[in-house]
Each structure stands twice: as structure tokens, then as C-alpha cells.
Design a protein around this motif. Sequence first.
Motif, mmCIF file in Angstrom:
data_model
loop_
_atom_site.group_PDB
_atom_site.id
_atom_site.type_symbol
_atom_site.label_atom_id
_atom_site.label_comp_id
_atom_site.label_asym_id
_atom_site.label_seq_id
_atom_site.Cartn_x
_atom_site.Cartn_y
_atom_site.Cartn_z
ATOM 1 N N ALA A 149 -53.820 6.979 -25.820
ATOM 2 C CA ALA A 149 -52.907 6.966 -24.677
ATOM 3 C C ALA A 149 -53.225 5.815 -23.728
ATOM 4 C CB ALA A 149 -52.985 8.297 -23.937
ATOM 5 N N LYS A 150 -54.514 5.506 -23.546
ATOM 6 C CA LYS A 150 -54.913 4.481 -22.595
ATOM 7 C C LYS A 150 -54.866 3.071 -23.177
ATOM 8 C CE LYS A 150 -58.304 5.312 -19.700
ATOM 9 N NZ LYS A 150 -57.697 5.599 -18.393
ATOM 10 N N LEU A 151 -55.217 2.931 -24.445
ATOM 11 C CA LEU A 151 -55.396 1.598 -25.012
ATOM 12 C C LEU A 151 -54.580 1.347 -26.272
ATOM 13 C CD1 LEU A 151 -59.284 1.481 -24.697
ATOM 14 C CD2 LEU A 151 -57.625 0.472 -23.125
ATOM 15 N N GLY A 152 -53.912 2.350 -26.770
ATOM 16 C CA GLY A 152 -53.234 2.227 -28.057
ATOM 17 C C GLY A 152 -52.140 1.187 -28.090
ATOM 18 N N ALA A 153 -51.526 0.873 -26.908
ATOM 19 C CA ALA A 153 -50.417 -0.088 -26.886
ATOM 20 C C ALA A 153 -50.903 -1.533 -26.972
ATOM 21 C CB ALA A 153 -49.592 0.109 -25.621
ATOM 22 N N ILE A 154 -52.213 -1.746 -26.756
ATOM 23 C CA ILE A 154 -52.759 -3.107 -26.793
ATOM 24 C C ILE A 154 -53.092 -3.485 -28.234
ATOM 25 C CG2 ILE A 154 -54.617 -4.614 -26.000
ATOM 26 C CD1 ILE A 154 -54.882 -2.850 -23.542
ATOM 27 N N ASP A 155 -52.514 -4.617 -28.648
ATOM 28 C CA ASP A 155 -52.702 -5.036 -30.040
ATOM 29 C C ASP A 155 -53.541 -6.301 -30.134
ATOM 30 O OD1 ASP A 155 -52.368 -4.710 -32.756
ATOM 31 O OD2 ASP A 155 -50.557 -5.944 -32.821
ATOM 32 N N SER A 190 -47.639 -16.902 -26.221
ATOM 33 C CA SER A 190 -47.395 -15.568 -26.759
ATOM 34 C C SER A 190 -46.299 -14.866 -25.962
ATOM 35 C CB SER A 190 -48.680 -14.739 -26.716
ATOM 36 O OG SER A 190 -48.413 -13.418 -27.132
ATOM 37 N N SER A 191 -45.388 -14.236 -26.683
ATOM 38 C CA SER A 191 -44.304 -13.493 -26.029
ATOM 39 C C SER A 191 -44.391 -11.997 -26.297
ATOM 40 C CB SER A 191 -42.940 -14.028 -26.496
ATOM 41 O OG SER A 191 -42.814 -13.902 -27.909
ATOM 42 N N SER A 192 -45.481 -11.567 -26.941
ATOM 43 C CA SER A 192 -45.640 -10.158 -27.280
ATOM 44 C C SER A 192 -46.028 -9.348 -26.058
ATOM 45 C CB SER A 192 -46.703 -9.993 -28.371
ATOM 46 O OG SER A 192 -46.976 -8.623 -28.590
ATOM 47 N N ASP A 193 -45.422 -8.171 -25.912
ATOM 48 C CA ASP A 193 -45.790 -7.286 -24.817
ATOM 49 C C ASP A 193 -46.938 -6.357 -25.203
ATOM 50 O OD1 ASP A 193 -44.498 -5.658 -26.619
ATOM 51 O OD2 ASP A 193 -42.995 -4.902 -25.207
ATOM 52 N N LYS A 194 -47.526 -6.596 -26.383
ATOM 53 C CA LYS A 194 -48.660 -5.774 -26.830
ATOM 54 C C LYS A 194 -49.966 -6.560 -26.835
ATOM 55 C CE LYS A 194 -45.974 -2.600 -29.710
ATOM 56 N NZ LYS A 194 -45.836 -1.991 -31.050
ATOM 57 N N ALA A 245 -53.673 -10.532 -21.839
ATOM 58 C CA ALA A 245 -54.127 -11.878 -21.471
ATOM 59 C C ALA A 245 -55.626 -11.865 -21.228
ATOM 60 C CB ALA A 245 -53.397 -12.351 -20.223
ATOM 61 N N SER A 246 -56.305 -12.890 -21.738
ATOM 62 C CA SER A 246 -57.747 -13.000 -21.523
ATOM 63 C C SER A 246 -58.023 -13.479 -20.103
ATOM 64 C CB SER A 246 -58.341 -13.998 -22.526
ATOM 65 O OG SER A 246 -57.878 -15.321 -22.225
ATOM 66 N N THR A 247 -59.251 -13.289 -19.637
ATOM 67 C CA THR A 247 -59.620 -13.763 -18.299
ATOM 68 C C THR A 247 -59.548 -15.283 -18.227
ATOM 69 O OG1 THR A 247 -61.966 -13.713 -18.930
ATOM 70 C CG2 THR A 247 -61.079 -11.775 -17.789
ATOM 71 N N LYS A 248 -59.773 -15.949 -19.356
ATOM 72 C CA LYS A 248 -59.659 -17.403 -19.400
ATOM 73 C C LYS A 248 -58.232 -17.835 -19.091
ATOM 74 C CE LYS A 248 -60.016 -21.368 -22.533
ATOM 75 N NZ LYS A 248 -60.316 -21.828 -23.915
ATOM 76 N N LEU A 249 -57.257 -17.163 -19.701
ATOM 77 C CA LEU A 249 -55.853 -17.493 -19.474
ATOM 78 C C LEU A 249 -55.447 -17.187 -18.044
ATOM 79 C CD1 LEU A 249 -53.086 -18.368 -20.446
ATOM 80 C CD2 LEU A 249 -52.696 -16.025 -21.271
ATOM 81 N N VAL A 250 -55.877 -16.043 -17.517
ATOM 82 C CA VAL A 250 -55.545 -15.671 -16.142
ATOM 83 C C VAL A 250 -56.103 -16.689 -15.151
ATOM 84 C CG1 VAL A 250 -55.898 -13.944 -14.341
ATOM 85 C CG2 VAL A 250 -55.343 -13.210 -16.668
#
Length: 224
Positions: free
Chosen positions: A42-48, A56-60, A63-68
Amino acid sequence: MSIVSGYKKFKKYILTSSGFQLVSHWTNANTLQFDDGKTAQAKLGAIDGISSSKDSSSDKIAASTKLVSELNSNLGGQFGGMTFWVNDTGDPCVTYKVGADSVSKKLGRSPIVITGIYFSLGHGAVNDGGTIGACGFSKDNHFTFDVTDYEIMTIGTVSISDKNTYDSSYIRCTVGSNSYTLKSGLAIDISSAKSATLYANPSGYGNLGASVQSTVSVSSITFS
């Protein structure tokens, strides 16, 4: 015996033909529970996955801290290092650098331009050429603007046409307790004012009783 609170960590090994091997019991994201009662699914299953790609255009994909960090740096550069915030009265504000100084301004309405401000004056003078004439004027001949949401009032071209040689009319502007004689290109701080009033001020010398006639105008006033 009672059940005590807390946890005791341990590792379990089994004896194989190659020696003792660590046991890992099978589990599932739907059976692994977090402290808030939600499962790992439930908490993490949507992250792929996690990515540093800006393409990247995926909503799954998270973003890494490097990208942020990279995006934050780009954003700061794009807006000139401006910081947006809200003051105590709920007004949106911005802080930015001018040289080594930090400048904070309240964000108001879109800039507005007023054009065609024009005064036509006529007044008399005392009959003692060489002294200031009795150059009364009516402050009913004025323009008042609501400047509550604006910071700067910029004056366009000021034009004055006096009929007689010794006349010298001008336009005054009152902002709060301050008063200004308007000149072309003048910028006035109106950030703490609620209104600004413009009025023409006739002035001249007696010139042996000659009446004074003047026209004064401002091509434009910009409130920003």
C-alpha cells in the motif's frame, strides 16, 4: 509466562551438505506491515524504481535526490535567485538580489498604465511685478488613484506650457505624507501608500497684473 514488549533480533541457520546456511523466510509486500498499519504494498507498491532522468514520463518512477537537486538549481537560476513567500497579512511576496542587497516586494496586480492626464490652468497675480503672485488653485482639480496593491509609480513625459514669460506651473503628487514635483521618468515608492493624488500647482510672478494661463500634462503613469 507473559509476553514482553519489544523485539529480539536473531538469525536462523540450517545445516546443509555444504555447511550451515542462513535461512530467509518467504514473505510478501501484502503481509509486511508498517507501524501505521499499512502494508508495504500500500505504501510503496506504486513505485517502480528511482531515476535521475529528466526525460522520464512515467508516474511510477520516483525522482532521485540528484535529480531534485539539479532541478532546484535550475529553477533558482531561471528566476534569478528569487524567493517567493507569504507575509503576515497573507499577501504573496518576492525577495531578490539587486547587487549585494536583498529587496523584498509584495506581488500585486498586473502593471497598469494611465495615459492622457491633462490640466488647464488660469489664475491671476498681484500688481507688484517682481514678487510672487497670489496664485491660488483648487485641489478639486486633481486625480486620485488607489495604489494599495502596487509598489512603484513611474512618471512618463511631463509637459508644461506657460503663456506668460514669468509663469512656472507644475504638477505635484501626494503619496501618504510625502509630496513630489513630477518630472519625466520619476519613479516614486508607493509600497506603503493606499492612494496617490496628482494636482496641478500654478505658480508665477505678478508681471504687472497679467493673468496666468498654463497647460500641464503627463503622457503616462505606470503603476507596478
